[in-house]
Design a protein around this motif. Structure first.
Motif, PDB file in Angstrom:
ATOM      1  N   GLY A  91      70.288  34.257  75.489  1.00  0.00           N
ATOM      2  CA  GLY A  91      69.978  35.678  75.627  1.00  0.00           C
ATOM      3  C   GLY A  91      68.730  35.960  76.435  1.00  0.00           C
ATOM      4  N   GLU A 102      66.437  36.094  79.833  1.00  0.00           N
ATOM      5  CA  GLU A 102      66.691  36.287  81.259  1.00  0.00           C
ATOM      6  C   GLU A 102      66.495  35.005  82.057  1.00  0.00           C
ATOM      7  OE1 GLU A 102      65.118  39.138  84.950  1.00  0.00           O
ATOM      8  OE2 GLU A 102      64.452  39.496  82.888  1.00  0.00           O
ATOM      9  N   ASP A 131      57.565  34.855  76.524  1.00  0.00           N
ATOM     10  CA  ASP A 131      58.954  34.410  76.402  1.00  0.00           C
ATOM     11  C   ASP A 131      59.050  33.218  75.453  1.00  0.00           C
ATOM     12  OD1 ASP A 131      58.870  35.659  79.349  1.00  0.00           O
ATOM     13  OD2 ASP A 131      60.920  35.753  78.610  1.00  0.00           O
ATOM     14  N   SER A 141      62.644  34.150  67.579  1.00  0.00           N
ATOM     15  CA  SER A 141      64.095  34.274  67.435  1.00  0.00           C
ATOM     16  C   SER A 141      64.660  33.236  66.490  1.00  0.00           C
ATOM     17  CB  SER A 141      64.765  34.145  68.810  1.00  0.00           C
ATOM     18  OG  SER A 141      64.335  35.156  69.691  1.00  0.00           O
ATOM     19  N   GLU A 150      69.234  36.355  60.159  1.00  0.00           N
ATOM     20  CA  GLU A 150      70.208  37.226  60.801  1.00  0.00           C
ATOM     21  C   GLU A 150      70.916  38.144  59.808  1.00  0.00           C
ATOM     22  OE1 GLU A 150      72.673  35.537  63.922  1.00  0.00           O
ATOM     23  OE2 GLU A 150      71.440  33.734  63.894  1.00  0.00           O
ATOM     24  N   GLU A 165      60.457  43.487  69.510  1.00  0.00           N
ATOM     25  CA  GLU A 165      61.528  43.358  70.496  1.00  0.00           C
ATOM     26  C   GLU A 165      62.583  42.357  70.050  1.00  0.00           C
ATOM     27  OE1 GLU A 165      59.547  42.329  74.078  1.00  0.00           O
ATOM     28  OE2 GLU A 165      58.637  44.315  74.364  1.00  0.00           O
ATOM     29  N   VAL A 166      62.144  41.257  69.468  1.00  0.00           N
ATOM     30  CA  VAL A 166      63.097  40.245  69.014  1.00  0.00           C
ATOM     31  C   VAL A 166      63.975  40.794  67.896  1.00  0.00           C
ATOM     32  CG1 VAL A 166      63.310  38.032  67.826  1.00  0.00           C
ATOM     33  CG2 VAL A 166      61.741  38.263  69.750  1.00  0.00           C
ATOM     34  N   ASP A 195      64.600  43.899  67.253  1.00  0.00           N
ATOM     35  CA  ASP A 195      65.473  44.913  67.838  1.00  0.00           C
ATOM     36  C   ASP A 195      66.714  44.279  68.459  1.00  0.00           C
ATOM     37  OD1 ASP A 195      63.912  47.022  67.091  1.00  0.00           O
ATOM     38  OD2 ASP A 195      62.962  47.298  69.047  1.00  0.00           O
ATOM     39  N   SER A 196      66.527  43.113  69.074  1.00  0.00           N
ATOM     40  CA  SER A 196      67.660  42.454  69.730  1.00  0.00           C
ATOM     41  C   SER A 196      68.662  41.896  68.736  1.00  0.00           C
ATOM     42  CB  SER A 196      67.145  41.329  70.642  1.00  0.00           C
ATOM     43  OG  SER A 196      66.689  40.232  69.890  1.00  0.00           O
ATOM     44  N   PHE A 197      68.244  41.742  67.483  1.00  0.00           N
ATOM     45  CA  PHE A 197      69.137  41.194  66.461  1.00  0.00           C
ATOM     46  C   PHE A 197      69.883  42.280  65.687  1.00  0.00           C
ATOM     47  CE2 PHE A 197      66.972  37.204  67.131  1.00  0.00           C
ATOM     48  CZ  PHE A 197      67.852  36.237  66.680  1.00  0.00           C
ATOM     49  N   GLU A 220      71.585  46.525  65.536  1.00  0.00           N
ATOM     50  CA  GLU A 220      72.176  47.593  66.329  1.00  0.00           C
ATOM     51  C   GLU A 220      71.833  48.962  65.754  1.00  0.00           C
ATOM     52  OE1 GLU A 220      76.071  44.859  67.559  1.00  0.00           O
ATOM     53  OE2 GLU A 220      76.330  46.807  66.572  1.00  0.00           O
ATOM     54  N   GLU A 228      66.383  52.715  67.218  1.00  0.00           N
ATOM     55  CA  GLU A 228      65.040  52.161  67.298  1.00  0.00           C
ATOM     56  C   GLU A 228      64.102  52.748  66.258  1.00  0.00           C
ATOM     57  OE1 GLU A 228      63.397  52.247  71.163  1.00  0.00           O
ATOM     58  OE2 GLU A 228      61.434  51.531  70.532  1.00  0.00           O
TER      59      GLU A 228
END
Length: 349
Positions: A52, A54, A98, A105, A110, A143-144, A146-148, A150, A153
């Motif tokens: 995930g 970039e 990063d 992460s 999860e 941010e991490v 948030d990425s896990f 849905e 915000e």
């Protein structure tokens, strides 16, 4: 010394350098193995995490798996601390965050979409090892997470605000001798207490919590004695022949040693003892006649040496009405887990 010192206080580096991509992936590998072992690292899970980012967007799963397998082999051959140091040296400034995000992460639960409390000390050590400021670290963690998930915000920010406050604003006790700091394990706003005296500090509350650290500066001649009798015998003798009679049995007449064990691979050698203390709890119950009677309790003790200090860490379990202990081995196992979890919140200096 915490168990993370072998990683974040190591000074060794690999002879070969790592590519920027390998350096980011290495931080994920190091974080994954910090509370586990190399044999238990799930390479496929790490590939899913890294895919995930970039920086890996043009890598196939097979290529990422090859990188992860290489890094695991390097950690096995050269040491996890060596891998971390090399990764840190090879991370360009723009990739430091990063790398931290890759480590974060790995730690996210999860199902709960949060970072477990048990991983907070590791997370703080990782942040400090990468020399990241609190505000930057907080943004990355946001941010991490948030990425896990849905959720919208604003809901996420509300849900995890307490997690971040706990991580960055934990109250800390510092030893007067400057030999350690520890996250205070009781809630001071809800009646938790910190009792400090020369060579000891205890943390307690009205819910039965008791965690205590006794510490003794060891003169140089004491290490001659340790070398002569061996660390196991030295710790056993100190704990059972001096500490238990003086600090416990003198106050709880029927106290007895129920279980002992030397742990050679824990804290570079530690001695554990479980003490049965009938009527020896710090918690009392009031009988019908108004008399306060102390509850029965077990006390777990772990003795170890770090640098020039001997440490003896205590944990208590009180038995309320109707509660009965499990087998002595089951109780000992649980005490060892609790004590090591508490010790992981201590930073030795």
């Amino acid at each position: 010394m915490s168990k993370y010192d072998r990683i974040f206080n190591s000074e060794e580096v690999l002879e070969e350098s790592l590519s920027p991509e390998e350096a980011v992936a290495a931080i994920a590998v190091v974080t994954a193995v910090a509370d586990s072992s190399l044999e238990n690292v799930d390479a496929d899970f790490l590939v899913d995490i890294l895919w995930g980012f970039e920086i890996f967007e043009e890598y196939s799963d097979d290529e990422l798996l090859e990188i992860v397998d290489k890094l695991i082999s390097l950690a096995e051959d050269e040491g996890v601390g060596t891998l971390f140091n090399t990764a840190y040296e090879c991370l360009a400034d723009e990739l430091i965050l990063d790398g931290f995000a890759a480590g974060v992460s790995v730690l996210v639960d999860e199902e709960e979409l949060s970072i477990p409390q048990s991983k907070m000390t590791l997370l703080k050590n990782l942040q400090q090892g990468l020399e990241i400021e609190d505000e930057e670290a907080k943004e990355v963690i946001n941010e991490v997470i948030d990425s896990f998930e849905e959720l919208e915000e604003e809901d996420t920010d509300d849900e995890y605000e307490g997690v971040f406050e706990q991580f960055f604003e934990q109250e800390v006790y510092e030893s007067p001798l400057g030999n350690f700091t520890v996250i205070i394990p009781v809630n001071l706003q809800q009646g938790g207490r910190v009792d400090s005296q020369e060579g000891a500090v205890s943390f307690s509350d009205d819910f039965g919590t008791l965690l205590r650290i006794d510490y003794y500066s060891l003169p140089s001649q004491e290490f001659v004695q340790i070398d002569a009798v061996g660390q196991e015998e030295y710790l056993r003798s100190i704990l059972l022949n001096k500490y238990v009679p003086g600090a416990i049995a003198a106050n709880v007449l029927d106290a007895s040693v129920g279980y002992t064990e030397y742990l050679p691979d824990t804290l570079e050698g530690a001695y554990f003892a479980l003490i049965d203390m009938p009527g020896g709890s710090t918690i009392s119950k009031t009988q019908n006649n108004g008399t306060a009677v102390r509850l029965n309790a077990y006390r777990g003790l772990l003795a170890f040496i770090y640098r020039d200090f001997l440490y003896i860490v205590n944990s208590q379990r009180s038995f309320f009405d109707g509660e009965t202990p499990g087998s002595i081995k089951e109780e000992a196992q649980e005490f060892k887990r609790k004590l090591l979890s508490f010790i992981n919140t201590i930073t030795f200096t």
